[in-house]
Motif scaffolding. Structure first.
Motif, mmCIF file in Angstrom:
data_model
loop_
_atom_site.group_PDB
_atom_site.id
_atom_site.type_symbol
_atom_site.label_atom_id
_atom_site.label_comp_id
_atom_site.label_asym_id
_atom_site.label_seq_id
_atom_site.Cartn_x
_atom_site.Cartn_y
_atom_site.Cartn_z
ATOM 1 N N VAL A 1 42.898 37.387 32.465
ATOM 2 C CA VAL A 1 42.360 36.728 33.662
ATOM 3 C C VAL A 1 42.091 35.232 33.506
ATOM 4 N N GLU B 1 45.907 36.343 36.719
ATOM 5 C CA GLU B 1 44.741 36.635 37.558
ATOM 6 C C GLU B 1 45.123 37.568 38.693
ATOM 7 N N VAL C 1 43.580 41.228 39.710
ATOM 8 C CA VAL C 1 43.007 41.464 41.040
ATOM 9 C C VAL C 1 43.757 42.609 41.720
ATOM 10 N N ILE D 1 42.520 45.918 40.383
ATOM 11 C CA ILE D 1 41.202 46.243 40.953
ATOM 12 C C ILE D 1 41.351 46.725 42.395
ATOM 13 N N ASN D 2 42.128 45.975 43.171
ATOM 14 C CA ASN D 2 42.274 46.317 44.594
ATOM 15 C C ASN D 2 43.013 47.632 44.809
ATOM 16 N N PHE E 1 34.603 36.372 36.029
ATOM 17 C CA PHE E 1 35.761 36.633 36.884
ATOM 18 C C PHE E 1 35.644 38.009 37.537
ATOM 19 N N ASP F 1 33.029 38.266 40.270
ATOM 20 C CA ASP F 1 33.484 37.674 41.529
ATOM 21 C C ASP F 1 34.443 38.585 42.288
ATOM 22 N N ARG F 2 35.199 39.373 41.544
ATOM 23 C CA ARG F 2 36.182 40.265 42.200
ATOM 24 C C ARG F 2 35.638 41.658 42.433
ATOM 25 N N CYS G 1 34.362 43.975 40.553
ATOM 26 C CA CYS G 1 34.626 45.066 39.639
ATOM 27 C C CYS G 1 33.272 45.737 39.399
#
Ligand code: C2E
Ligand code: MG
Ligand code: MG
Ligand code: MG
Length: 281
Positions: free
Chosen positions: A210, A217, A221, A224-225, A247, A250-251, A253
């Motif tokens: 990341v 990155e 992402v 995760i999505n 990181f 912010d996403r 997780c």
């Protein structure tokens, strides 16, 4: 063809190769006695909530305290255990030890905290895991919802239907199931949807990537999505530096695990940590 080539090939063994072969044979021999000699230990690595930094679970990781070679990591002997069938008794020992230990910590009052146990595909193939897990839960009186079984993504997507059936049967016992080292196999969404999974553990390589650039990155992402889009929780493995954790936070997780947060620790160290928290908190 390779057969023809084989005929003309000169087979030789360098001293280093011989040494390796001997060492492997020795390890296998020792592995046969390791259980009865009580040489295995479990270390536990805390898994934390990214939002609160609270410990939400512990992953049990086996080590072999070899009488002359010192502490041996699972990567060096689990494959041997799988090849020799010893994974069956060793795997049973791991589940039982982890569940007893977890029940003990529950009694200490640590609060709701799950215990994750790694399952090898050979255990699912060769052992009756549904029976083993059921009996262990009865014996240890651990709340089934506090046990999580980790299977690797490779196991989950490459195995025949009976593995899927076994996972559903395990799930019916009330335990949670997670996919370990997720992201390395490009699982299809439809395949994942068939499996009774609660959580995915994002493989370390994505976590480490990341901070490398926008493309890496984007992949992290994406992982995760993807998981979130089908309602799964995501834990990131192998968090080693602050930037990686930031990181992930912010996403959105959910959870994280790694040396930056906690190293795997012995049961005594974990207990010491809990006692401290009880005393100071
Ligand atoms: P895994 O389940 O993916 O476990 C995570 C591995 O990453 C562990 O290695 C852990 O010590 C290590 N790790 C944790 N945080 C970090 C970090 O920040 N950076 C890096 N680079 N590594 C980190 P370990 O204990 O050597 O275990 C290796 C693998 O062996 C496990 O991978 C799992 O697949 C297998 N294994 C461990 N215990 C058992 C067991 O009881 N039964 C079975 N069947 N397999 C096990
Ligand atoms: Mg694992
Ligand atoms: Mg993993
Ligand atoms: Mg692994």
């Amino acid at each position: 063809t390779s057969k023809e080539q084989g005929k003309n090939q000169i087979h030789f063994c360098t001293p280093e190769m011989k040494e390796k072969i001997n060492e492997r044979a020795e390890l296998i021999q020792d592995l046969h006695h390791a259980l009865e000699r009580k040489e295995f230990v479990l270390h536990y690595q805390p898994q934390v909530s990214v939002a609160t930094k609270e410990i939400v679970g512990l992953e049990a990781l086996i080590r072999w305290q070899h009488p002359t070679k010192g502490l041996i990591a699972p990567g060096q002997f689990i494959p041997l255990a799988e090849q020799t069938g010893l994974i069956k008794p060793i795997g049973r020992w791991v589940i039982e030890t982890a569940c007893f230990q977890s029940k003990h910590w529950q009694k200490m009052g640590v609060g709701k905290m799950f215990i994750s146990v790694n399952l090898s595909v050979e255990q699912l193939r060769k052992d009756n895991m549904v029976e083993v897990v059921k009996k262990t839960l009865e014996k240890t009186k651990l709340d089934p919802s506090l046990l999580e079984l980790e299977i690797t993504e490779t196991t989950a997507i490459k195995e025949p239907e009976y593995i899927v059936k076994t996972l559903h049967d395990l799930k019916e016992l009330g335990v949670a199931i997670s996919i370990d080292d997720f992201g390395t196999e490009y699982s299809s969404l439809s395949r994942l949807r068939e499996l009774p999974i609660d959580r995915i553990k994002m493989a370390m390589q994505f976590v480490h990537a990341v901070t490398k650039g926008p493309k890496d990155e984007a992949i992290a992402v994406g992982v995760i999505n993807l998981a979130k889009s089908i309602g799964l929780k995501v834990i990131a493995e192998g968090v080693e530096i602050e930037e990686q954790l930031a990181f992930l936070a912010d996403r959105i997780c959910d959870e994280a695990q790694g040396h930056y947060l906690y190293q795997p620790m012995s049961a005594e160290e974990i207990e010491g940590m809990f006692m401290n928290q009880v005393n100071t908190g």
